[in-house]
Design a protein around this motif. Sequence first.
Motif, PDB file in Angstrom:
ATOM      1  N   PHE A   1      -0.558   9.720   6.821  1.00  0.00           N
ATOM      2  CA  PHE A   1      -0.796   9.579   5.383  1.00  0.00           C
ATOM      3  C   PHE A   1      -1.449  10.809   4.760  1.00  0.00           C
ATOM      4  O   PHE A   1      -1.416  10.983   3.540  1.00  0.00           O
ATOM      5  CB  PHE A   1      -1.629   8.315   5.112  1.00  0.00           C
TER       6      PHE A   1
ATOM      7  N   VAL B   1       0.820  -1.209   0.000  1.00  0.00           N
ATOM      8  CA  VAL B   1       0.000   0.000   0.000  1.00  0.00           C
ATOM      9  C   VAL B   1       0.852   1.256   0.000  1.00  0.00           C
ATOM     10  O   VAL B   1       0.493   2.248  -0.646  1.00  0.00           O
ATOM     11  CB  VAL B   1      -0.988  -0.031   1.184  1.00  0.00           C
TER      12      VAL B   1
ATOM     13  N   ASP C   1      -5.949   7.068  -1.339  1.00  0.00           N
ATOM     14  CA  ASP C   1      -6.199   6.326  -0.105  1.00  0.00           C
ATOM     15  C   ASP C   1      -7.554   6.708   0.492  1.00  0.00           C
ATOM     16  O   ASP C   1      -7.816   7.889   0.744  1.00  0.00           O
ATOM     17  CB  ASP C   1      -5.086   6.586   0.911  1.00  0.00           C
TER      18      ASP C   1
ATOM     19  N   CYS D   1      -2.839  -2.962   4.397  1.00  0.00           N
ATOM     20  CA  CYS D   1      -2.693  -1.513   4.501  1.00  0.00           C
ATOM     21  C   CYS D   1      -1.209  -1.217   4.635  1.00  0.00           C
ATOM     22  O   CYS D   1      -0.365  -2.115   4.519  1.00  0.00           O
ATOM     23  CB  CYS D   1      -3.477  -0.980   5.703  1.00  0.00           C
TER      24      CYS D   1
ATOM     25  N   SER E   1       0.840   4.089   8.876  1.00  0.00           N
ATOM     26  CA  SER E   1       0.017   5.184   8.376  1.00  0.00           C
ATOM     27  C   SER E   1       0.282   6.479   9.128  1.00  0.00           C
ATOM     28  O   SER E   1      -0.119   7.548   8.685  1.00  0.00           O
ATOM     29  CB  SER E   1      -1.467   4.816   8.474  1.00  0.00           C
TER      30      SER E   1
ATOM     31  N   GLN F   1      -1.929   6.583  -6.326  1.00  0.00           N
ATOM     32  CA  GLN F   1      -2.824   5.806  -5.479  1.00  0.00           C
ATOM     33  C   GLN F   1      -3.626   6.760  -4.608  1.00  0.00           C
ATOM     34  O   GLN F   1      -3.071   7.674  -3.998  1.00  0.00           O
ATOM     35  CB  GLN F   1      -2.036   4.849  -4.592  1.00  0.00           C
TER      36      GLN F   1
ATOM     37  N   HIS G   1      -7.194   2.660  -2.699  1.00  0.00           N
ATOM     38  CA  HIS G   1      -7.055   1.747  -1.565  1.00  0.00           C
ATOM     39  C   HIS G   1      -8.175   1.984  -0.568  1.00  0.00           C
ATOM     40  O   HIS G   1      -8.371   3.113  -0.103  1.00  0.00           O
ATOM     41  CB  HIS G   1      -5.703   1.968  -0.892  1.00  0.00           C
TER      42      HIS G   1
ATOM     43  N   SER H   1       0.941   8.657  -3.406  1.00  0.00           N
ATOM     44  CA  SER H   1      -0.404   8.535  -2.852  1.00  0.00           C
ATOM     45  C   SER H   1      -0.935   9.890  -2.408  1.00  0.00           C
ATOM     46  O   SER H   1      -0.182  10.762  -1.957  1.00  0.00           O
ATOM     47  CB  SER H   1      -0.424   7.558  -1.682  1.00  0.00           C
TER      48      SER H   1
END
Length: 368
Positions: free
Chosen positions: A69, A10, A187, A334, A338, A185, A238, A134
């Motif tokens: 994140f 991830v 999230d 995951c 994070s 990506q 994700h 991301s």
Amino acid sequence: MNSFARATHVGSLLRPPPLLKARTDHAAGRLDDAGLRRVEQESILVALSVQQDSGIGGYTDGEYLRTDFMSRLTEHVAGFAAQAPSLEWQSGDHAEEDSSILRLIGGKLAYRERFTDREAAFLAAHAPGPFKISIPEVTNFVVANWDPRVSGPHYPTRADIVDDLTAVLLQEAAALAEDGVRHVQIDAPCFIAFANPRILALLDSEGIDARALLRRCIEADAAVVRLLRDRGVTVGMHICRGNYRGQWFNEGFYDDIAADVFGGIPVDHWLLEYDTERAGTFEPLHHVPDGVRVVLGLITTKTGELENPDDLARRVDEAARIVPLADLAVSPQCGFASEVRGNPLTWDDQRRKLDLTVSVAQRVWGGV
């Protein structure tokens, strides 16, 4: 290696001790900005080496420039307050109130400056192969970053933040495409909030039509995805249930949102949490459009316990009854961290999880 690797991850990785120390020293004034940046870059090179050695696909910087994140966005976009929301994290036998990784919306949201440019530039220069960047999505903020007392004077309802936040994400997405980034990506740990009885009850108490709000968020995300794909960028999304020091935020099955989400956001592939029974069955994958790929997040990052590869291979076979095997891949459920302190597992545990992901992919598809 291509943008859809059979064995991927991830994105976030445990921060190595030198980076954690550098952040502490920087906060205390013992290390200047240049010193912190040097340690960050050295640490990212280590993370890239770990990924290359394991054979895992889609290089990331481990999110080593972030404290969580979403932090690059919340630090570089106007409108976020220093105050953290109160969120109820679940750990299996109790709930813990701790949400220091997030920031409440406390003003009008406005794009102030780039927030992924450093990440993109460093990976473009140093990644051994295709890499991804991301970004968060709208639903995260609608669910977790709005508070009636702090946010309400600027955005009276949760839905009111959607347009301004979408404008921010569209601007950064366009800049990433201009940078030459070929894989983004998105999230989305809060889509499952719309299948979570606790959150649905909260929305109902606020007089909110939860299904209408979900669809508005989907339309906003779809606009970001379309912009990226129109500019030649591969897009994955994700979905998990939150990931904070081994805890989770949301509980609920994909069944309740699958038709709207999988059918409404035109991504190239989904990365879906499937490491525990909290995710439910693979049946909702019937709603994934033909040709859209699915990465099965079968390997937990919440503990160091290593899964049985036979069980993992059987689960891939089970999912292949719904989505063609050629359109499937495997990953951890995951990220490993994070937020900066990460999940309760060791650096060696993390490496074994990455190695297991690759070995399962090799067993099922004969290579990565």
